[in-house]
Design a protein around this motif. Structure first.
Motif, mmCIF file in Angstrom:
data_model
loop_
_atom_site.group_PDB
_atom_site.id
_atom_site.type_symbol
_atom_site.label_atom_id
_atom_site.label_comp_id
_atom_site.label_asym_id
_atom_site.label_seq_id
_atom_site.Cartn_x
_atom_site.Cartn_y
_atom_site.Cartn_z
ATOM 1 N N LYS A 95 0.879 -1.171 0.000
ATOM 2 C CA LYS A 95 0.000 0.000 0.000
ATOM 3 C C LYS A 95 0.913 1.217 0.000
ATOM 4 O O LYS A 95 1.537 1.556 1.014
ATOM 5 N N THR A 96 1.040 1.853 -1.151
ATOM 6 C CA THR A 96 1.920 3.004 -1.302
ATOM 7 C C THR A 96 1.591 4.088 -0.274
ATOM 8 O O THR A 96 0.424 4.360 -0.014
ATOM 9 N N SER A 97 2.603 4.653 0.328
ATOM 10 C CA SER A 97 2.518 5.714 1.338
ATOM 11 C C SER A 97 1.978 5.241 2.687
ATOM 12 O O SER A 97 1.676 6.058 3.549
ATOM 13 N N ALA A 98 1.874 3.927 2.884
ATOM 14 C CA ALA A 98 1.404 3.399 4.167
ATOM 15 C C ALA A 98 2.556 3.315 5.153
ATOM 16 O O ALA A 98 3.719 3.312 4.769
ATOM 17 N N ALA A 99 2.222 3.249 6.439
ATOM 18 C CA ALA A 99 3.217 3.080 7.495
ATOM 19 C C ALA A 99 2.677 2.062 8.498
ATOM 20 O O ALA A 99 2.240 2.409 9.588
#
Length: 86
Positions: A70-74
Motif C-alpha cells: 500500500k503506497t505511502s502506508a506506514a
C-alpha cells in the motif's frame, strides 16, 4: 511459535525462507500461508516506508510467496484474525 509447548519451532516447511531480521509480525492463515511484516529499513533493498524506522508499506506472504503493498502506508504489524484460535 508452538503455543502448546511454549517454544519456537523452526522445523516446519518454509522456515528457512521466512526467518529474517527485523520481523515485526508473523502469522498463519487458515490455508497455511504465512504472513509477515518486516521494517522496511531492515530489507535489502530498503522498502518504501522510510518515514520511521519501525514501519513497512507491505505484507509479505510465503507458501505460496506474494507481497501486497500500500503506497505511502506506514504499517507496524499485521495480524491474522482466526476465530478458532484459543
Amino acid at each position: 511459535y508452538v503455543k502448546s509447548t511454549n517454544s519456537l519451532d523452526l522445523t516446519y516447511a518454509g522456515a528457512d525462507e521466512i526467518s529474517r531480521v527485523g520481523v515485526k509480525a508473523v502469522g498463519n492463515q487458515s490455508s497455511g500461508q504465512v504472513v509477515q511484516t518486516v521494517a522496511d529499513v531492515a530489507k535489502n533493498p530498503v522498502g518504501g516506508c522510510t518515514l520511521y524506522t519501525w514501519c513497512t508499506d507491505s505484507a509479505d506472504f510465503f507458501l505460496p510467496s506474494a507481497t501486497r503493498t500500500k503506497t505511502s502506508a506506514a504499517f507496524y504489524k499485521a495480524r491474522i484474525l482466526n476465530p478458532n484460535y484459543q
